[in-house]
Design an enzyme around this catalytic site. Sequence first.
Site, mmCIF file in Angstrom:
data_model
loop_
_atom_site.group_PDB
_atom_site.id
_atom_site.type_symbol
_atom_site.label_atom_id
_atom_site.label_comp_id
_atom_site.label_asym_id
_atom_site.label_seq_id
_atom_site.Cartn_x
_atom_site.Cartn_y
_atom_site.Cartn_z
ATOM 1 N N GLN A 196 1.007 -1.519 -0.152
ATOM 2 C CA GLN A 196 -0.315 -0.041 -0.071
ATOM 3 C C GLN A 196 0.905 1.655 0.017
ATOM 4 O OE1 GLN A 196 -3.988 -0.751 0.479
ATOM 5 N NE2 GLN A 196 -2.937 -2.731 0.006
ATOM 6 N N ALA A 237 -11.220 3.211 4.272
ATOM 7 C CA ALA A 237 -10.496 2.317 3.853
ATOM 8 C C ALA A 237 -9.852 2.905 2.377
ATOM 9 C CB ALA A 237 -11.348 1.154 3.096
ATOM 10 N N HIS A 238 -9.238 2.346 1.701
ATOM 11 C CA HIS A 238 -7.533 3.057 0.395
ATOM 12 C C HIS A 238 -8.662 3.394 0.295
ATOM 13 C CE1 HIS A 238 -6.949 -1.266 -0.369
ATOM 14 N NE2 HIS A 238 -7.854 -1.219 0.071
ATOM 15 N N ASN A 239 -8.330 3.821 -1.258
ATOM 16 C CA ASN A 239 -8.474 5.036 -2.734
ATOM 17 C C ASN A 239 -9.890 5.452 -1.965
ATOM 18 O OD1 ASN A 239 -6.292 2.255 -2.917
ATOM 19 N ND2 ASN A 239 -6.328 3.763 -5.029
#
Lengths: 361, 361, 361
Positions: A196, A237-239
């Site tokens: 990540q 969360a990611h993105n």
Amino acid sequence: MKATVAELAARIGGTVVGDAAQSVTGFAGLSEANAGDISFLANPKYAPLLVSTKATAVLVNAAQTDALVTQIVVKSADFAFAMLMSVYGPQPVPPPAGIHPSAVIGERVQFGADVAIGPFVVIGDGAVIGARTVLYPQVVIGAEATLGDDNVLYPHVTVRERCVLGHRVILQPGAVIGSDGFGYATVEGVHHKIPQVGTVVIEDDVEIGANTAIDRARLAATRIGRGAKLDNLVQIAHNVEVGAGGLIAAQAGIAGSTKLGKFVTLAGQCGISGHLTIGDQVVITGQAGVSKDFGARAVVRGSPAMEFKTAQRNEIAVRRLPETQATVKELRARVAELERKLDALLAEKQAEKSAARPAGA
Amino acid sequence: MKATVAELAARIGGTVVGDAAQSVTGFAGLSEANAGDISFLANPKYAPLLVSTKATAVLVNAAQTDALVTQIVVKSADFAFAMLMSVYGPQPVPPPAGIHPSAVIGERVQFGADVAIGPFVVIGDGAVIGARTVLYPQVVIGAEATLGDDNVLYPHVTVRERCVLGHRVILQPGAVIGSDGFGYATVEGVHHKIPQVGTVVIEDDVEIGANTAIDRARLAATRIGRGAKLDNLVQIAHNVEVGAGGLIAAQAGIAGSTKLGKFVTLAGQCGISGHLTIGDQVVITGQAGVSKDFGARAVVRGSPAMEFKTAQRNEIAVRRLPETQATVKELRARVAELERKLDALLAEKQAEKSAARPAGA
Amino acid sequence: MKATVAELAARIGGTVVGDAAQSVTGFAGLSEANAGDISFLANPKYAPLLVSTKATAVLVNAAQTDALVTQIVVKSADFAFAMLMSVYGPQPVPPPAGIHPSAVIGERVQFGADVAIGPFVVIGDGAVIGARTVLYPQVVIGAEATLGDDNVLYPHVTVRERCVLGHRVILQPGAVIGSDGFGYATVEGVHHKIPQVGTVVIEDDVEIGANTAIDRARLAATRIGRGAKLDNLVQIAHNVEVGAGGLIAAQAGIAGSTKLGKFVTLAGQCGISGHLTIGDQVVITGQAGVSKDFGARAVVRGSPAMEFKTAQRNEIAVRRLPETQATVKELRARVAELERKLDALLAEKQAEKSAARPAGA
């Protein structure tokens, strides 16, 4: 604090209804106020307290004719009260200006003017800390992270490497910015970690609550738009992208790669699945579970979430369901009775016809 | 990074469809990619982007005939991309190897080779820290805790006394391992704390998300099985056992003494009551509330949770419920009308019979 | 530990059924126990284990006739076991008494006798730390905060300025006390922060779980009543009041200004909206979403939450709904058939009448 009602009204552009010469010495809610306090009425639910409050003056959005207390009429009682408090009220106690000798500062770190860096703060190599930014004790800033001006980071905040914060960002205690996104490629029963290596970008005027976690992107950046406010224990969360002006209440969660438009409101404990697009000004009610896209200005409810009116109609229908089932049971009996009677009638008629027909026909 | 498409394909055992001689200089998602970037297609939802992406090459699970971009066909595009990134991509910045002079190390602490212990880390008496393990700033390790080799503990992680971590364990910022379980004996209105003297055992290759909390057992151990991955803000109560390979998404919670089999998947915000047994490979969907045991490979949904198909059937039924209730209302009217007509007919018939009968009969 | 069954029974006022002379050397659960261990039976679900357990003695609430093991009969097996463990069991390892030289202590801080202040603790100006209170490493206490006697604050706890803790308060790692409430006045699309200048008051004998967040009040105080116990990752918003003896399980959340009566129980992941009043001894079940007031002793369930029996009745009705809808479909066909037959009959009757009537009538 020591001011007259008239002075306070002047500062917030309000109109006094009552005795403008009285002295105000403190702030309090309507129920707890004593003589000398100024209070406010924002939620109409509490309007009856205008009769019983002991406050010296009350900020109101519209003058109440039956109030016994002096009123200051303003556009937004909430906002006016906040303005007065930020001027006259008690202030949080930042670490003293300057860099505490115990702080561990990496190489090539750049500081703006008048920063306040508390005890045991750790700042990684190449980080940038903007002017007047306050880092309370034990904040950790990762390598090459960038913080703008006038930020306030409370104790135990972590900002991991390469994340970027704008100006006037506030992070409550324990907030985590830039933890790894939850991404694995499962091959033959083994979950391999997917690096990540993106970052988190937090724009100007954002506030993040206590122990909230915002994951860094797999690539590119997780983004919190200008002026958005996140409460405690929120999961981003990611993105994910939260649009400008978003309001996200406590314990809400947004799964990976979902994009929120501008001024979206998430009530407490709601959840949004990954890879969705939520339009501007959408409102998601408490505990709702969103698993599909919704267009601008939708108000959604339930888990799985649907348009508010549909969800509410269904909830009302369910509340009436036991009664409906009793009706169905009753109807079944009545239909059976009808069938029995009608069949008997038809049989009788058939018998009559047979009897009327000549024998041997 | 600087490599040709052919070199990258060789490293991951992929087959090039297109120009293998091109240079690759970066990583990016399909939408954000520019010339020089390598990207990947894992989620088929994004397949149309293969036509529009500016990437130089894309990892795919199967060659797409209408793609305009060079493709590298591999078994798992996700995993292959992850492998390339872990070799060529940016790396997190660990504390420098060695023990920072500010760290406070207890008595009888054992260190493996090449540990990296950051500023203000505190390690209690008798703890063991495995080889190459990295403790970022301000990690606290309790007395007699044991950490294996190649662990990475990010800032503000707490591992309380006597807990045991295997090898290659990753703890994101703010994770808490070994907090007291929530156990009280209530006697005459007083909640007496029940000592929680067990531990937490985290097996090899586990990752734990930011601000997740894992309580120590009352006795014995709370256990996270080999290769399990937990997201942010997850709650694991005392004496829970998570089987090997479990995947637990953000804000999920498991109450005390519940046992999960191997490769169980918990989606975000779901909850599992205490003292339950959940079989291998069970999937629990988002926000589900599990209050009974489920056997292997069950897929469950809803709150209270039930088998996915049953839950979905019920949800569909509820969506049609207002219409059903309208039908019932209509049927009631039609049945009443039938009853009225039939009764009239029977009455008429009765009257005819009476009329046909001789007077005085 | 080394004691006879008789000695242990004497200490907790229990009655031995079996061999009181045996030696006990450890504590364990029924399944894990070996010879020499004492165990307990609190949850009747595990009663069958009394036959198979290898424990030397078991604490029980009532003697089990089919048990093969020595029993000690007590009023509360849970509590008695807890008492024995707190005397004979392993103890957590506090920082050594005294103030670690690395701690940063502000001006005018007052310490009671025998405090234990760990490494890298920071205490703000004017704070008060009661006698025998233990602050584990890296705890941060804000300016003018007051902590009573015999508190235990685990690593990475933040208590912000001016908050007040009673005696015997326990805060698990990462708990945040006194973060700013989530309050904004939105004027022309800008969310202006409303100063949160109240405090948090935590009364005696309260325990707060890992990474739980308790916001300070806008004015006055957020209050956690005497003897209340909060689990991990709980959200308490500004101006909430939790009554004495409350039990709040993990990941539950309470929105702003809501008041809970005494001995209210909140199960995991439930949520309560703001500005509500919840009566004494109310029980809110897991994942319930409370959006209206409930009076004393209500048991509530579902989202939106309603009385337990109503919610359960509705859930049962929904489970039968697909069958109900099949019945409705069938009834509609039968009613149509009835209508067809009856109409035919009436038409026939009408025809007969017409035929019977003289022509031209």
